[in-house]
Scaffold this motif. Structure first.
Motif, short mmCIF file in Angstrom:
data_model
loop_
_atom_site.label_atom_id
_atom_site.label_comp_id
_atom_site.label_asym_id
_atom_site.label_seq_id
_atom_site.Cartn_x
_atom_site.Cartn_y
_atom_site.Cartn_z
N TYR A 287 35.25 31.85 33.20
CA TYR A 287 34.83 31.07 34.38
C TYR A 287 35.14 31.11 35.79
O TYR A 287 34.15 31.46 36.89
N LYS A 288 36.51 31.25 35.92
CA LYS A 288 37.07 31.39 37.13
C LYS A 288 36.65 32.77 38.03
O LYS A 288 36.14 32.82 39.10
N THR A 289 36.72 33.67 37.12
CA THR A 289 36.35 35.10 37.58
C THR A 289 34.94 35.31 37.61
O THR A 289 34.54 35.83 38.60
N GLN A 290 34.26 34.99 36.55
CA GLN A 290 32.75 35.67 36.46
C GLN A 290 31.69 34.80 37.24
O GLN A 290 30.64 35.18 37.56
N THR A 291 32.24 33.44 37.54
CA THR A 291 31.20 32.81 38.36
C THR A 291 31.08 33.43 39.83
O THR A 291 30.17 33.22 40.79
N THR A 292 32.32 34.17 40.21
CA THR A 292 32.23 35.00 41.63
C THR A 292 31.54 36.17 41.51
O THR A 292 31.23 36.89 42.39
N TRP A 293 31.44 36.87 40.30
CA TRP A 293 30.51 38.05 39.94
C TRP A 293 29.29 37.72 40.49
O TRP A 293 28.77 36.66 40.32
N ARG A 294 28.39 38.64 41.03
CA ARG A 294 27.29 38.60 41.13
C ARG A 294 26.05 39.41 40.44
O ARG A 294 26.29 40.68 40.61
N VAL A 295 25.22 39.12 39.62
CA VAL A 295 24.25 39.95 38.99
C VAL A 295 22.84 39.78 39.94
O VAL A 295 22.37 38.47 39.87
N ALA B 293 40.98 31.06 27.84
CA ALA B 293 40.06 32.30 27.85
C ALA B 293 38.88 32.10 28.63
O ALA B 293 38.40 32.64 29.62
N PHE B 294 38.35 30.67 28.39
CA PHE B 294 37.05 30.44 28.71
C PHE B 294 37.10 30.19 30.34
O PHE B 294 36.37 30.44 31.10
N GLU B 295 38.28 29.45 30.47
CA GLU B 295 38.12 28.99 31.90
C GLU B 295 38.61 30.14 32.93
O GLU B 295 38.34 30.16 34.10
N GLU B 296 39.37 31.22 32.41
CA GLU B 296 39.64 32.39 33.18
C GLU B 296 38.39 33.11 33.28
O GLU B 296 38.06 33.57 34.50
N TYR C 46 35.91 20.66 25.48
CA TYR C 46 34.40 20.73 25.89
C TYR C 46 33.86 20.39 24.54
O TYR C 46 34.08 20.80 23.54
N ASN C 47 32.47 19.64 24.70
CA ASN C 47 31.53 19.80 23.65
C ASN C 47 30.51 20.90 24.23
O ASN C 47 30.48 21.42 25.21
N PRO C 48 29.80 21.09 23.15
CA PRO C 48 28.67 22.44 23.19
C PRO C 48 27.97 22.32 24.38
O PRO C 48 27.45 23.35 25.24
#
Length: 652
Positions: A580-588, A575-578, A632-634
């Motif tokens: 990461y994959k999508t929301q790093t392409t989003w732009r605020v 879930a986290f990797e999904e 992952y560690n924190p």
């Protein structure tokens, strides 16, 4: 003396009147006859009843003439007549000499000496009588008319058109409104693209003062004005005002029309204005705004002053000549304004029309003040009518813009939920409305009352109410477009981006004054709700993996617990990797909002992950492939969250 028979008195008086009338051209003979008749009969003793005294100016002029003719009390009248006849003869010879082939194409006023001699000769002929004097006078007037025309043309500045244009605009320091955005900002199919000069705009500009020294060289040189006045004085005394005005009007009208062409104002019919493409028309409207101020405050004001100098001897001739010279360029300016006012309305024209409206409204008092009589009434009626129609065009164009917002139909969702071009276009457009608040508050009274809520609009100005309506239409349209995204989280990102852009445009401009602080607070609260919606829709599934709910009890089989924990960590990682994959392409777009969202994610996810790993790490450590599950560690997660909303390209 015996009494006259009945009716005799009237006959005697009538006879006396006839005698005096016939002798009116001879002052001495008339005086002698009056004395004889006055002594002849007491019925004629009151001759003042027959001949009322002349006005004081006539007495003064007669005294001057008598002094010139008679000198000191004793010169012989016949000698003076001969001297006067000789002067007239000499004046006629001067005029005839200049009309002879021997003089060729020589110009009298090329020489100050020749000019003085010719003007004195013409002035002498004005006072003379007789056929020879009359013929010479007509020849002199024809020559002076040509000389007047020649001086008018020769006395103008030799500057080239580009120099005139640049110099006038620089000296007048004109400021004109402009509106522009980048092509990407205006990438809306239902909105015409608008080319311009920059993202900022100014108002129509304040009043600028123009000195005589700055404008005179572009009209008639001061040296030439003196010669023109000398010619005008003689021609006006000779009764040639109509011919003089015709020459002045023709030459100066053509000159002022040439100035209009130099300033970029071409003669265009309504049909031509309608056909020209927007990019060209936009430039012509801008030049019209500049030219109107140059013409009224510079060229025409100076033309009026020069007319006053040249035709100082005759106020009516002065006004007639100015009107004849100026009316052509004034009407051409007004006709273009009228063509724009009644032409097809479209959103992109609004700020140019507003600029034209404010420019005309600003110079109208000065324009009317240049004219008098019927010409003033005509110009006033025409200009005020065009001003009204330009105001109607402004209102109609604002309504057209509101309809265009509501009718925008693009269906292409923007990658990454960025700010929609419609939002940029509308807010840049609306922000510029505040630069015309004085005019728009007059023009938009009762413009639209469909919205009575949505902000602090109890004491809102007409422009504020208009802006509220337009932005409300925009918000409605943006909410519709958010539905183009299937991902609910991205819908919220899109809404946050666009609403924050709207709020910032309001907060950083005069729109804040129009809409008020409460309106801004309400929209910021809406942005927070979108942020909460994003967190819920994106991270609920992730956080569910980090809860104890559904795990086997630790008192039971450790194998079942390990299997469940592996599944939980596996699902969390996926879930986290999904995300990461999508929301790093989003732009605020806004940096502050972007950081606030990252912090919100970290505050929700990292403590939950740290706690979950701390409680269950021991169940998996030491087993086979434990690092496949606790990947992952924190700190790793925090670093990855920092990459969110940066608009990275996939696989970059």
């Amino acid at each position: 003396m015996a009494a006259a028979p009945p009716g005799g008195q009237e006959k005697v008086i009538a006879a006396a009147q006839h005698i005096v009338k016939s002798l009116a051209n001879s002052k001495n003979a008339a005086d002698d006859m009056i004395r004889i008749l006055s002594g002849f009969d007491d019925r004629l003793s009151l001759m003042s009843d027959l001949f009322p005294p002349p006005p004081p100016t006539a007495v003064r002029e007669a005294a001057v003439v008598e002094e010139e003719e008679d000198g000191e009390e004793g010169p012989d009248g016949d000698a003076r007549d001969e001297e006067r006849d000789a002067e007239v003869e000499e004046a006629a010879r001067v005029v005839e000499r200049w009309d002879s082939p021997a003089e060729g194409d020589r110009v009298v006023f090329d020489s100050a000496e020749d000019a003085g001699e010719y003007l004195n000769a013409a002035a002498c002929l004005v006072r003379a009588t007789g056929a020879r004097a009359e013929a010479a006078l007509q020849a002199a007037m024809a020559r002076l008319e040509d000389e007047f025309r020649h001086l008018l043309i020769r006395g103008m500045s030799p500057l080239a058109g580009e120099d005139l244009h640049a110099s006038l605009l620089r000296r007048l320091s004109l400021t004109v409104p402009s509106f522009a955005s980048s092509a990407s900002d205006l990438d809306c199919p239902s909105f015409a693209s608008h080319a311009g000069e920059g993202d900022e705009a100014g108002g129509a500009g304040g009043r600028t003062s123009v000195s005589e020294e700055e404008i005179s060289p572009y009209l008639i040189s001061p040296d030439t004005v003196g010669s023109l006045r000398d010619i005008a004085d003689v021609m006006l005394r000779a009764g040639y005002a109509p011919e003089l005005c015709q020459v002045y009007g023709e030459v100066r009208r053509d000159t002022l029309m040439e100035c209009l062409a130099v300033l970029g104002v071409d003669k265009m019919s309504l049909e031509e204005v309608q056909r020209v493409e927007w990019g060209v028309l936009d430039g012509k409207m801008k030049k019209w705004i500049q030219a109107l101020k140059v013409v009224v405050r510079g060229l025409l004001a100076e033309e009026h002053r020069i007319c006053g100098q040249i035709f100082a001897a005759d106020a009516q001739a002065e006004e007639d000549c100015f009107t004849e010279a100026a009316k052509g360029c004034v009407l051409q300016l007004l006709n273009f304004g009228d063509a724009i006012a009644i032409g097809k309305r479209s959103s992109e024209k609004l700020f140019r029309i507003l600029g034209m409206y404010e420019a005309l409204d600003e110079v109208l008092p000065e324009l009317k003040g240049l004219f008098s009589g019927e010409a003033r009434d005509f110009i006033k009626e025409e200009a005020e009518g065009i001003l009204v129609r330009l105001g109607d065009a402004v209102r109609g164009t604002v309504a057209e813009f509101a309809n265009a917002i509501q009718g925008e139909t693009s269906r292409r969702p923007l990658p990454g939920g960025e700010i929609h071009p419609l939002t940029r276009y509308v807010m840049n457009y609306v922000r510029l409305l505040a630069d015309y608040s004085r005019s728009l508050n007059q023009l938009l009274v009762d413009w639209d009352t469909e919205l009575e809520n949505g902000g602090d609009n109890v004491n809102m100005t007409p422009l504020g109410h208009c802006v509220l309506i337009l932005i409300t239409h925009l918000q409605t349209k943006i909410e519709e477009k958010s539905k183009l995204y299937e991902d609910e989280a991205l819908q919220n990102i899109f809404l946050m981006n666009n609403l924050l852009y709207i709020v910032q445009k309001v907060k950083d401009s005069e729109l804040k004054t129009l809409l008020g602080d409460n309106w801004i607070r309400q929209r910021r609260g809406q942005i927070r709700r979108y942020s909460t919606g994003y967190l819920r829709s994106s991270w609920t599934k992730v956080l569910a993996c980090l809860r104890d709910d559904g795990l086997p009890q630790t008192m039971g089989s450790s194998s079942a617990l390990k299997t469940a924990l592996k599944e939980r960590f596996k699902n969390f990682n996926l879930a986290f990797e999904e995300l990461y994959k999508t929301q790093t392409t989003w732009r605020v777009v806004d940096p502050q909002l972007r950081e606030e969202l990252k912090i919100s994610i970290s505050e929700k996810v990292l403590p939950a992950y740290r706690s979950f790993v701390g409680r269950f790490r021991g169940q998996l450590e030491g087993g086979r492939n434990s690092t496949r599950y606790i990947k992952y560690n924190p700190d790793d997660l925090e670093n990855q969250v920092s990459d969110f909303f940066e608009g990275r390209r996939p696989n970059a």
